[in-house]
Design a protein around this motif. Structure first.
Motif, short mmCIF file in Angstrom:
data_model
loop_
_atom_site.label_atom_id
_atom_site.label_comp_id
_atom_site.label_asym_id
_atom_site.label_seq_id
_atom_site.Cartn_x
_atom_site.Cartn_y
_atom_site.Cartn_z
N VAL A 181 2.78 -2.16 -6.80
CA VAL A 181 3.33 -1.68 -5.54
C VAL A 181 4.18 -2.78 -4.92
CG1 VAL A 181 2.77 -0.88 -3.22
CG2 VAL A 181 1.40 -0.12 -5.16
N SER A 182 5.41 -2.42 -4.58
CA SER A 182 6.31 -3.37 -3.94
C SER A 182 6.33 -3.08 -2.44
CB SER A 182 7.72 -3.24 -4.51
OG SER A 182 8.60 -4.05 -3.80
N PHE A 183 5.88 -4.06 -1.67
CA PHE A 183 5.85 -3.89 -0.22
C PHE A 183 7.17 -4.32 0.42
CE2 PHE A 183 1.39 -4.29 -1.45
CZ PHE A 183 0.89 -3.13 -0.87
N LEU A 184 8.15 -4.71 -0.40
CA LEU A 184 9.43 -5.16 0.13
C LEU A 184 10.58 -4.23 -0.21
CD1 LEU A 184 9.05 -8.95 -0.72
CD2 LEU A 184 8.60 -7.81 1.45
N SER A 185 10.33 -3.12 -0.87
CA SER A 185 11.41 -2.20 -1.21
C SER A 185 10.90 -0.76 -1.19
CB SER A 185 11.97 -2.53 -2.59
OG SER A 185 10.99 -2.30 -3.58
N GLY A 186 11.82 0.17 -1.18
CA GLY A 186 11.46 1.59 -1.21
C GLY A 186 10.64 2.00 -0.01
N THR A 187 9.60 2.71 -0.26
CA THR A 187 8.73 3.19 0.83
C THR A 187 7.71 2.15 1.24
OG1 THR A 187 7.26 4.21 -0.78
CG2 THR A 187 8.98 5.61 0.14
N ARG A 188 7.81 0.95 0.67
CA ARG A 188 6.98 -0.20 1.03
C ARG A 188 5.48 0.07 0.85
NH1 ARG A 188 11.62 -0.69 3.33
NH2 ARG A 188 12.53 -2.65 3.96
N GLY A 189 5.14 0.85 -0.13
CA GLY A 189 3.73 1.08 -0.43
C GLY A 189 3.02 2.03 0.50
N VAL A 190 3.77 2.75 1.32
CA VAL A 190 3.15 3.68 2.27
C VAL A 190 2.31 4.75 1.57
CG1 VAL A 190 3.59 5.40 4.07
CG2 VAL A 190 4.84 3.24 4.07
#
Length: 115
Positions: free
Chosen positions: A67-76
């Motif tokens: 899970v990337s917390f810095l891109s996309g939906t940020r792991g939501v």
């Protein structure tokens, strides 16, 4: 590397037979060792209590490892589904129900809310 299709029929049958024997041995051995009336060793009782939580922890680590917390939906979606899983488990104390609820939540979020 050798694939199953490169084996002769007798070799394929032997491989299948060995796999079946190994599977059946691991399934039946506990019943042969701990028949009804025989007390379980303390180590086995401990593993019965500790392993479900350990497997759940490994599943969480595996599901959140990429899970990337810095891109996309940020792991939501992942964090929301994890929260639903934890909440259902704390409320109902049923691993199967909590994993199912978390999976449905995650699938709904990634397919409907964050496509």
């Amino acid at each position: 590397m050798c694939g199953i299709t490169e084996l002769t029929i007798s070799e394929q049958a032997l491989v299948i037979g060995i796999c079946a024997l190994a599977t059946m041995t691991t399934r039946f051995l506990p019943f042969l060792l701990f028949w009804r009336g025989k007390e379980m060793p303390p180590a086995v009782r401990y593993l019965g209590r500790a392993l479900p939580a350990a497997v759940f922890a490994l599943l969480i680590v595996y599901c959140l490892k990429n899970v990337s917390f810095l891109s996309g939906t940020r792991g939501v979606p992942e964090l929301a589904a994890s929260a639903v899983t934890a909440a259902v488990h704390l409320r109902r104390r049923n691993m199967m129900l909590s994993m199912t609820a978390g999976t449905f939540c995650y699938m709904f979020l990634i397919q409907v809310v964050f496509p």
